[in-house]
Design a protein around this motif. Structure first.
Motif, PDB file in Angstrom:
ATOM      1  N   ALA A 199    -106.057  -6.341 -74.090  1.00 41.49           N
ATOM      2  CA  ALA A 199    -107.277  -6.813 -74.750  1.00 41.49           C
ATOM      3  C   ALA A 199    -106.995  -7.160 -76.209  1.00 41.49           C
ATOM      4  N   PHE A 200    -106.185  -6.330 -76.881  1.00 40.49           N
ATOM      5  CA  PHE A 200    -105.842  -6.624 -78.273  1.00 40.49           C
ATOM      6  C   PHE A 200    -105.059  -7.936 -78.382  1.00 40.49           C
ATOM      7  N   GLY A 201    -104.115  -8.134 -77.475  1.00 36.47           N
ATOM      8  CA  GLY A 201    -103.359  -9.388 -77.476  1.00 36.47           C
ATOM      9  C   GLY A 201    -104.248 -10.594 -77.264  1.00 36.47           C
ATOM     10  N   ALA A 202    -105.235 -10.452 -76.369  1.00 42.68           N
ATOM     11  CA  ALA A 202    -106.160 -11.559 -76.113  1.00 42.68           C
ATOM     12  C   ALA A 202    -107.014 -11.852 -77.341  1.00 42.68           C
ATOM     13  N   LEU A 203    -107.525 -10.794 -77.979  1.00 40.87           N
ATOM     14  CA  LEU A 203    -108.351 -10.988 -79.175  1.00 40.87           C
ATOM     15  C   LEU A 203    -107.541 -11.590 -80.316  1.00 40.87           C
ATOM     16  N   LEU A 204    -106.303 -11.118 -80.466  1.00 46.73           N
ATOM     17  CA  LEU A 204    -105.445 -11.643 -81.525  1.00 46.73           C
ATOM     18  C   LEU A 204    -105.134 -13.119 -81.303  1.00 46.73           C
ATOM     19  N   LEU A 205    -104.656 -13.454 -80.107  1.00 51.22           N
ATOM     20  CA  LEU A 205    -104.295 -14.842 -79.826  1.00 51.22           C
ATOM     21  C   LEU A 205    -105.526 -15.734 -79.810  1.00 51.22           C
ATOM     22  N   GLY A 206    -106.616 -15.244 -79.209  1.00 51.37           N
ATOM     23  CA  GLY A 206    -107.843 -16.032 -79.182  1.00 51.37           C
ATOM     24  C   GLY A 206    -108.365 -16.330 -80.571  1.00 51.37           C
ATOM     25  N   GLY A 207    -108.311 -15.328 -81.450  1.00 54.62           N
ATOM     26  CA  GLY A 207    -108.759 -15.545 -82.825  1.00 54.62           C
ATOM     27  C   GLY A 207    -107.903 -16.555 -83.559  1.00 54.62           C
ATOM     28  N   LEU A 208    -106.590 -16.478 -83.391  1.00 56.08           N
ATOM     29  CA  LEU A 208    -105.691 -17.429 -84.048  1.00 56.08           C
ATOM     30  C   LEU A 208    -105.946 -18.856 -83.573  1.00 56.08           C
ATOM     31  N   LEU A 209    -106.134 -19.006 -82.272  1.00 56.95           N
ATOM     32  CA  LEU A 209    -106.309 -20.352 -81.721  1.00 56.95           C
ATOM     33  C   LEU A 209    -107.701 -20.913 -82.027  1.00 56.95           C
ATOM     34  N   LYS A 210    -108.728 -20.076 -81.946  1.00 56.62           N
ATOM     35  CA  LYS A 210    -110.087 -20.561 -82.202  1.00 56.62           C
ATOM     36  C   LYS A 210    -110.282 -20.946 -83.665  1.00 56.62           C
ATOM     37  N   ARG A 211    -109.610 -20.256 -84.561  1.00 62.90           N
ATOM     38  CA  ARG A 211    -109.742 -20.562 -85.989  1.00 62.90           C
ATOM     39  C   ARG A 211    -108.725 -21.604 -86.459  1.00 62.90           C
ATOM     40  N   HIS A 212    -107.978 -22.144 -85.492  1.00 63.47           N
ATOM     41  CA  HIS A 212    -106.995 -23.203 -85.786  1.00 63.47           C
ATOM     42  C   HIS A 212    -105.982 -22.760 -86.841  1.00 63.47           C
ATOM     43  N   LEU A 213    -105.570 -21.486 -86.753  1.00 61.15           N
ATOM     44  CA  LEU A 213    -104.575 -20.957 -87.673  1.00 61.15           C
ATOM     45  C   LEU A 213    -103.151 -21.234 -87.183  1.00 61.15           C
ATOM     46  N   VAL A 214    -103.069 -21.792 -85.968  1.00 63.21           N
ATOM     47  CA  VAL A 214    -101.761 -22.134 -85.401  1.00 63.21           C
ATOM     48  C   VAL A 214    -101.720 -23.639 -85.200  1.00 63.21           C
ATOM     49  N   PRO A 215    -100.720 -24.331 -85.755  1.00 60.10           N
ATOM     50  CA  PRO A 215    -100.644 -25.783 -85.548  1.00 60.10           C
ATOM     51  C   PRO A 215    -100.456 -26.100 -84.060  1.00 60.10           C
ATOM     52  N   TRP A 216    -100.846 -27.301 -83.697  1.00 64.72           N
ATOM     53  CA  TRP A 216    -100.864 -27.670 -82.279  1.00 64.72           C
ATOM     54  C   TRP A 216     -99.485 -27.527 -81.638  1.00 64.72           C
ATOM     55  N   TYR A 217     -98.447 -27.928 -82.359  1.00 61.97           N
ATOM     56  CA  TYR A 217     -97.125 -27.916 -81.756  1.00 61.97           C
ATOM     57  C   TYR A 217     -96.553 -26.503 -81.585  1.00 61.97           C
ATOM     58  N   LEU A 218     -97.224 -25.496 -82.189  1.00 66.35           N
ATOM     59  CA  LEU A 218     -96.759 -24.115 -82.065  1.00 66.35           C
ATOM     60  C   LEU A 218     -97.625 -23.284 -81.113  1.00 66.35           C
ATOM     61  N   ARG A 219     -98.668 -23.881 -80.543  1.00 64.29           N
ATOM     62  CA  ARG A 219     -99.592 -23.107 -79.697  1.00 64.29           C
ATOM     63  C   ARG A 219     -98.872 -22.440 -78.522  1.00 64.29           C
ATOM     64  N   ASN A 220     -98.009 -23.171 -77.860  1.00 64.18           N
ATOM     65  CA  ASN A 220     -97.342 -22.630 -76.682  1.00 64.18           C
ATOM     66  C   ASN A 220     -96.370 -21.518 -77.027  1.00 64.18           C
ATOM     67  N   VAL A 221     -95.575 -21.729 -78.080  1.00 65.89           N
ATOM     68  CA  VAL A 221     -94.579 -20.709 -78.417  1.00 65.89           C
ATOM     69  C   VAL A 221     -95.240 -19.469 -79.016  1.00 65.89           C
ATOM     70  N   VAL A 222     -96.323 -19.644 -79.773  1.00 67.12           N
ATOM     71  CA  VAL A 222     -97.051 -18.488 -80.294  1.00 67.12           C
ATOM     72  C   VAL A 222     -97.666 -17.691 -79.143  1.00 67.12           C
ATOM     73  N   THR A 223     -98.225 -18.403 -78.174  1.00 70.50           N
ATOM     74  CA  THR A 223     -98.772 -17.727 -76.986  1.00 70.50           C
ATOM     75  C   THR A 223     -97.695 -16.926 -76.282  1.00 70.50           C
ATOM     76  N   LEU A 224     -96.530 -17.517 -76.132  1.00 71.64           N
ATOM     77  CA  LEU A 224     -95.424 -16.828 -75.476  1.00 71.64           C
ATOM     78  C   LEU A 224     -94.993 -15.601 -76.275  1.00 71.64           C
TER      79      LEU A 224
END
Length: 613
Positions: A199-224
């Motif tokens: 749940a913490f991982g989901a909240l962390l990753l979801g927050g980063l992606l929803k707030r656009h704190l991760v550039p598009w080209y890094l979304r996949n590797v950050v998720t991994l």
């Protein structure tokens, strides 16, 4: 021996063999698992060319663990509660009541017939109840069952994967620790740590992606990276809690409002295909064919219980009170192939059982792999015949997707629907689709090449794609997208007025998509003809009434559009070819008004559009 050469060279060989097996399986319309298992067994225990334990050494366990984590995460990302909310009871019953029945029967069968200790028997039962979309989807494409059967089996495979994996994790702890108080503390720690860290991982990753704190080209590797972090942290606290963590993480992300994970899902799907290929070959190569002898005298009876007791009991109990007919329930009960999650989890857990010296642990891999091999082989070659015998599958697929919703696509769609075809018109213009909706035609709002279409456009039983929009680029993309599924003889494009300018035919590649209909026809001339009163009529050919007679008697006013053979196969007329029609075939032709014949300046036939591979 591959075992004596560097890991990169071994991996290259495995990847090449895996991709080749996937491609051949696509060409012959078989589940890829069949060929992947065959390749692994041949290069492993048969030829003894590949010995994974020697090649990968201590890396085999963590690599397998991480690969299974990615596969489970990808499966969990497809579990969107809003999509299953409106589904009928049988689907949810299958993954709850049906799973419980399957586990109970398989556990009892493994305990009695295979003489497995109760903990190992429970582990066999929990892993053996898992089907999966990696084998179900290819099998359904080959069977082409009724939509209701297709829907039930697809969703069962998607949902049961993470559920079965979580239950298997709990069963593993029970098998290793028994039922003492310490075991229940370990189980509680496993569930708590896996759930909280996931749940913490989901909240962390979801927050980063929803707030656009991760550039598009890094979304996949950050998720991994977050996925591996959650998996490793959970496993550090409680062994195998990582699988539960990645499953919880995937389910939460899939159901987070305002979070678009489609691009990540596409990346994970591609990665999963590669990992599935690698894992199946590697895990099959580890098989000790002699270990199957350990299953003993009860092995045939165990398989009998799997296919003829456990699955039927689960399906019929789950379908109680539903509108499924007895034959539909019977076909669903027969189709339940096990796939990569079962194989990977069994192999992964077998390493743990072996390392801890758990009695009976040597039975896990041969028992699970026997279910996988038997279910895929037997059901692949019998389910289609059973579905046809019970009239639960189309002998000839009658689905047609038409791209575009103008006057021409709607008119042709109405004629095809009248002839008995299941027609769907797709367009990304909502207002343009109004004409199709008013004509009582099925519609899809959106682009057929979009990620949304991958999950929401029903392609069950579709045999033809007719790209007929007034946008050449859209037609090209649609044909390119569907050619892998329908084949090069299943996609066609209607030339537009723009396509008559050869300067615009600059697409690269070598695959040619045929132009629909006569050289005189494009979207503009067809629309003008229909507006002038031209209609589409169907005529049946006889020994004394051939296609040539039809053309002659119409004095050139009938332009053939489609031919329909006695098995209802739809064969379009194209600019470069004419179907070899015979007596008994039907011809759908555009019948022009004498006062409004088509008049187009004579032009040389257009080259077929070259599409990129």
């Amino acid at each position: 021996m591959i075992a004596n050469i560097p890991i990169p060279l071994a991996l290259t060989g495995i990847v090449v063999l895996g991709v080749l097996a996937q491609w051949i399986a696509w060409r012959v319309r078989l589940p890829a698992i069949v060929l992947l298992l065959a390749v692994g067994i041949i290069v492993g225990p048969v030829l003894q060319v590949l010995e994974p334990d020697k090649v990968f050494g201590e890396l085999l366990f963590p690599l397998t663990s991480l690969s299974v984590a990615i596969i489970l995460f990808e499966g969990s990302l497809t579990l969107r509660f809003r999509e299953i909310h409106g589904l009928r009871g049988p689907i949810l019953n299958l993954v709850t009541l049906g799973a419980a029945i399957n586990i109970f029967v398989l556990t009892a069968a493994a305990w009695y017939f295979l003489e497995a200790p109760i903990g190992v028997a429970l582990l066999i039962g929990t892993i053996g109840c898992v089907t999966g979309p990696t084998v179900v989807s290819p099998m359904l494409r080959a069977i082409r069952p009724k939509p209701v059967i297709d829907k039930v089996l697809r969703w069962e495979g998607i949902i049961i994967d993470p559920i079965g994996a979580m239950l298997a994790v709990i069963a593993l702890e029970f098998a290793m620790k028994g039922g003492d108080n310490g075991t229940w503390w370990v189980l509680g720690k496993l569930i708590l740590s896996g759930s909280l860290i996931g749940a913490f991982g989901a909240l962390l990753l979801g927050g980063l992606l929803k707030r656009h704190l991760v550039p598009w080209y890094l979304r996949n590797v950050v998720t991994l990276a977050v996925l591996f972090m959650a998996f490793t942290a959970s496993n550090t606290i409680a062994h195998e809690a990582g699988l539960l963590a990645v499953t919880v993480m995937g389910v939460m992300l899939a159901n987070t409002r305002g979070l678009d994970m489609d691009d990540v899902l596409n990346f994970k799907e591609s990665l999963t295909v590669l990992l599935v290929s690698l894992l199946f070959i590697i895990l099959a190569a580890r098989l000790d064919l002699g270990s199957f002898q350990a299953l003993g005298w009860g092995f045939p009876l165990f398989l009998f219980a799997v296919f003829f007791i456990a699955r039927p009991m689960a399906v019929f109990a789950s379908a109680t009170g539903s509108k499924l007919t007895m034959r539909e329930r019977g076909l669903i009960a027969w189709i339940g192939p096990r796939g990569i999650v079962a194989a990977a989890v069994a192999s992964l857990f077998a390493l743990r059982l072996e390392a801890d010296g758990v009695p009976g642990g040597e039975l896990l891999v041969p028992a699970i792999f026997s279910i996988i091999i038997a279910s895929v082989l037997v059901q692949s070659f019998t389910a289609r015949r059973l579905a046809l015998r019970w009239k639960l599958a189309e002998e000839q697929p009658l689905g047609v997707i038409i791209v575009g919703s103008g006057l021409v696509p709607v008119t042709i769609g109405q004629s095809l629907k009248k002839a008995g075809y299941d027609v769907t018109l797709a367009d990304s213009n909502w207002d343009a689709l109004k004409r199709a909706r008013m004509a009582d035609l099925k519609t899809y709002f959106g682009s057929v090449v979009s990620d949304h279409a991958e999950h929401h456009l029903d392609t069950t039983g579709v045999a033809r794609l007719l790209a007929m929009s007034n946008r050449p680029g859209q037609n090209t993309l649609a044909c390119l997208h569907f050619r892998s599924e329908l084949g090069t003889d299943g996609v066609f494009a209607l030339r537009t007025s723009e396509d008559r300018d050869k300067a615009k035919l600059t697409l690269t590649g070598s695959l040619k998509i045929p132009w629909l209909f006569d050289d005189r026809l494009d979207d503009v001339t067809l629309e003008k003809a229909i507006e002038s009163g031209a209609v589409i009529k169907t005529s049946k050919l006889k020994d004394n009434y051939t296609l040539a007679d039809l053309k002659q008697r119409s004095e050139g006013l009938a332009i053939p559009l489609f031919a329909i053979d006695p098995k209802r196969r739809l064969v379009p007329f194209t600019s470069n070819s004419e179907p070899s029609v015979k007596s008994g075939w039907e011809i759908m032709a555009l019948q022009m008004k004498p006062e409004h014949p088509i008049s187009v300046d004579a032009k040389t036939p257009l080259p077929e559009p070259d599409l990129p591979d």
